[in-house]
Design a protein around this motif. Structure first.
Motif, short mmCIF file in Angstrom:
data_model
loop_
_atom_site.label_atom_id
_atom_site.label_comp_id
_atom_site.label_asym_id
_atom_site.label_seq_id
_atom_site.Cartn_x
_atom_site.Cartn_y
_atom_site.Cartn_z
N THR A 67 0.70 -1.36 0.02
CA THR A 67 -0.17 0.06 0.01
C THR A 67 0.99 1.30 0.08
O THR A 67 0.62 2.22 -0.55
N MET A 68 1.86 1.32 0.61
CA MET A 68 2.85 2.28 0.76
C MET A 68 3.49 2.67 -0.47
O MET A 68 3.76 3.76 -0.76
N TYR A 69 4.06 1.49 -1.37
CA TYR A 69 4.65 1.76 -2.53
C TYR A 69 4.07 0.96 -3.51
O TYR A 69 4.28 0.07 -3.95
N SER A 70 3.02 1.87 -4.14
CA SER A 70 2.28 1.35 -5.28
C SER A 70 3.20 1.33 -6.63
O SER A 70 2.95 0.86 -7.51
N SER A 71 4.39 1.98 -6.48
CA SER A 71 5.54 1.94 -7.38
C SER A 71 6.01 0.48 -7.74
O SER A 71 6.55 0.40 -8.95
N HIS A 72 5.75 -0.40 -6.93
CA HIS A 72 6.48 -1.51 -6.99
C HIS A 72 5.42 -2.81 -6.94
O HIS A 72 4.19 -2.45 -6.39
N ARG A 73 5.85 -3.96 -7.72
CA ARG A 73 4.89 -5.12 -7.46
C ARG A 73 5.37 -6.11 -6.36
O ARG A 73 6.94 -6.12 -6.18
N PHE A 74 4.76 -6.67 -5.66
CA PHE A 74 5.29 -7.42 -4.70
C PHE A 74 4.58 -8.86 -4.74
O PHE A 74 3.56 -9.16 -5.20
N SER A 75 5.37 -10.05 -4.42
CA SER A 75 4.93 -11.33 -4.31
C SER A 75 5.64 -11.96 -3.26
O SER A 75 6.80 -11.51 -2.71
N THR A 76 4.80 -13.06 -2.59
CA THR A 76 5.58 -13.88 -1.71
C THR A 76 5.38 -15.48 -2.04
O THR A 76 4.40 -15.69 -2.46
N ASN A 77 6.30 -16.37 -1.33
CA ASN A 77 6.03 -17.64 -1.54
C ASN A 77 6.51 -18.15 -0.32
O ASN A 77 7.73 -18.22 0.07
N LEU A 78 5.71 -18.54 0.57
CA LEU A 78 5.80 -18.82 2.00
C LEU A 78 5.24 -20.42 2.43
O LEU A 78 4.11 -20.58 2.04
N PRO A 79 5.86 -21.17 3.22
CA PRO A 79 5.21 -22.20 3.81
C PRO A 79 4.01 -21.77 4.68
O PRO A 79 3.87 -20.67 5.05
N THR A 80 3.09 -22.55 4.86
CA THR A 80 1.67 -22.07 5.55
C THR A 80 2.11 -21.77 6.86
O THR A 80 1.34 -20.67 7.35
N GLU A 81 3.13 -22.44 7.66
CA GLU A 81 3.36 -22.06 9.08
C GLU A 81 4.75 -22.19 9.33
O GLU A 81 5.41 -22.91 8.86
N ILE A 82 5.23 -20.93 9.76
CA ILE A 82 6.76 -20.79 10.25
C ILE A 82 6.73 -20.44 11.63
O ILE A 82 6.64 -19.24 11.92
N LEU A 83 6.83 -21.39 12.53
CA LEU A 83 6.66 -21.10 13.98
C LEU A 83 8.18 -20.63 14.23
O LEU A 83 9.30 -21.49 14.23
N VAL A 84 8.33 -19.46 14.99
CA VAL A 84 9.71 -18.95 15.58
C VAL A 84 9.23 -18.56 16.93
O VAL A 84 8.26 -18.06 17.48
N ARG A 85 10.25 -18.70 17.71
CA ARG A 85 10.10 -17.77 19.05
C ARG A 85 10.99 -16.72 18.75
O ARG A 85 12.54 -16.96 18.94
N ALA A 86 10.72 -15.50 18.91
CA ALA A 86 11.44 -14.29 18.52
C ALA A 86 10.69 -13.02 19.01
O ALA A 86 9.73 -13.18 19.44
N ASP A 87 11.54 -11.92 18.82
CA ASP A 87 10.82 -10.61 19.25
C ASP A 87 10.02 -10.15 17.96
O ASP A 87 10.89 -9.82 16.94
N LYS A 88 8.87 -10.17 17.93
CA LYS A 88 7.94 -9.95 16.75
C LYS A 88 8.48 -8.52 16.26
O LYS A 88 8.48 -8.21 15.00
N TYR A 89 8.49 -7.49 17.19
CA TYR A 89 9.01 -5.99 16.79
C TYR A 89 10.05 -6.07 16.13
O TYR A 89 10.28 -5.55 15.08
N LYS A 90 11.33 -6.97 16.66
CA LYS A 90 12.42 -6.73 15.93
C LYS A 90 12.51 -7.38 14.72
O LYS A 90 13.02 -6.97 13.66
N ILE A 91 11.64 -8.43 14.56
CA ILE A 91 11.54 -9.17 13.19
C ILE A 91 10.91 -8.34 12.25
O ILE A 91 11.41 -8.21 10.96
N LEU A 92 9.84 -7.35 12.95
CA LEU A 92 9.37 -6.60 11.81
C LEU A 92 10.11 -5.55 11.40
O LEU A 92 10.35 -5.21 10.07
N GLN A 93 10.96 -5.02 12.19
CA GLN A 93 12.13 -4.12 11.86
C GLN A 93 12.95 -4.79 10.71
O GLN A 93 13.38 -3.89 9.77
N VAL A 94 13.43 -5.88 10.79
CA VAL A 94 14.37 -6.58 9.84
C VAL A 94 13.89 -6.64 8.55
O VAL A 94 14.08 -6.28 7.56
N LEU A 95 12.26 -7.05 8.57
CA LEU A 95 11.50 -7.12 7.20
C LEU A 95 11.41 -5.62 6.86
O LEU A 95 11.46 -5.66 5.53
N VAL A 96 10.85 -4.66 7.43
CA VAL A 96 10.65 -3.46 6.87
C VAL A 96 11.89 -2.82 6.40
O VAL A 96 11.80 -2.38 5.47
#
Ligand code: ADP
Length: 351
Positions: free
Chosen positions: A215-244
């Motif tokens: 939504t932020m970058y309508s300039s680009h196209r995005f796609s994902t290819n992900l397994p149904t479930e990826i369980l991790v024990r992590a800091d959600k906010y920090k992983i969000l920072q990484v992805l961002v």
């Protein structure tokens, strides 16, 4: 009593303090060898105050003189932090503190004090502030977008979807609060990465952040290819920072209308998440250096001048703290692939 010259420790790095004396009658300054060394002046000389004043920016210089005179008039102590430019062209930050020394009959004859080199501290604080402002930009934009969407829905009397948008905005507000709190607590990036581990499905986090970035970058196209479930024990906010960081970089360093792809796969107890773009590619030979603090490639024209080469440095810190690894490489045909790994967990615990 003031030490002649005392090594002190600030965040584990050695800094030096020295002492100085100003005669109130002659306005001459004398410094211990340590203080002279800090200011890069010749040793042990009695000198006029002008040699210090000349190192200070004129505007700051007048403030310093005013405050110094005021301290003498009010018989108070003196304390100031100043930026100086040494004769060797070095910019340094000094913390100057002084107290009046009194003659036997009660009138002050000199001010004696300590000078401390706080350059390292200043650098760490300004870096910390840059990190916070760097990291706050994306959640702020996402919150604004969510709010605009809520407004749009309300204008059309469509209430379905509003709770979800508000929930997302709330998540990002919590994320921002956490960042600001961390900054307040640490005021330095050394301990910047604190982790609050919870178990969650990384797939959901990736999908929701990709939706928001889309939504932020309508300039680009995005796609994902992900397994149904990826369980991790992590800091959600920090992983969000990484992805961002990976996703916004992919957009910044790739052309309009190109595709950004997020893939994940699980192997040997780890999830490998990769962000592929079709952009300029990682500078050859800089695959590791790119994760260092303040690294900026030569081609950063598309990124804002506020960027300071801190995003990937943070990414590496976060992932390493989670027991994972980061990698940057050239894409198979073109562009870059930025990868991070994280240990996956079973229901109820880590592998
Ligand atoms: P900045 O905020 O300055 O972009 P980063 O740490 O995020 O800092 O990135 C550091 C440097 O790595 C950038 O200046 C750029 O040269 C390079 N870089 C980051 N992401 C990409 C990418 N997807 N493609 C090509 N180069 C990239």
């Amino acid at each position: 009593m003031i030490n002649k010259e005392s090594p002190m420790s600030y965040f584990g790095k050695e800094i030096i303090t020295g002492n100085w004396t100003i005669s109130l009658d002659t306005k001459r300054l004398s410094m211990c060898p340590g203080a002279s060394k800090l200011l890069e002046l010749s040793r042990n000389k009695d000198r006029g105050l002008h040699c210090i004043f000349e190192m200070i920016d004129p505007q700051e210089r007048w403030k310093l003189i005013r405050e110094f005179n005021m301290a003498i008039r009010n018989k108070a102590s003196f304390e100031k932090q100043v930026k100086i430019l040494t004769i060797n062209g070095q910019t340094k930050w000094m913390h100057i503190r002084g107290v009046l020394n009194y003659r036997r009959w009660g009138t002050p004859d000199k001010m004696i004090g300590i000078i401390e080199d706080i350059t390292q501290k200043q650098i760490e604080e300004s870096t910390s502030l840059s990190i916070v402002s760097h990291e706050l930009r994306t959640p702020l934009t996402i919150i604004k977008l969510n709010m605009q969407m809520v407004k749009g829905l309300l204008e059309h009397n469509t209430f379905h979807g509003i709770p979800r948008l508000l929930e997302r905005a709330d998540f990002h507000v919590d994320f921002m609060t956490r960042l600001i709190e961390e900054y307040g607590r640490n005021s330095g990036i050394r301990n910047h990465v604190r982790t609050d581990l919870i178990q969650f499905n990384l797939r959901q986090l990736i999908e929701s952040i990709v939706t928001e970035v889309k939504t932020m970058y309508s300039s680009h196209r995005f796609s994902t290819n992900l397994p149904t479930e990826i369980l991790v024990r992590a800091d959600k906010y920090k992983i969000l920072q990484v992805l961002v960081n990976y996703l916004t970089n992919a957009v910044s360093y790739s052309p309009h209308a190109s595709l950004v792809c997020v893939n994940a796969m699980i192997a040997h107890g780890f999830v490998v998440v990769s962000v592929h773009d079709q952009g300029i590619g990682v500078p050859a030979g800089a695959e590791e250096q790119i994760f260092e603090k303040f690294y900026r490639g030569t081609c950063f024209k598309q990124s804002s001048s506020r960027n300071r080469g801190l995003g990937l440095y943070l990414v590496k810190q976060i992932i390493t703290q989670h027991g994972g690894e980061v990698k940057a490489e050239k894409g198979e045909l073109k562009g870059s692939v930025f990868t991070f790994t994280l240990p996956v967990s079973f229901h109820g615990g880590n592998l």
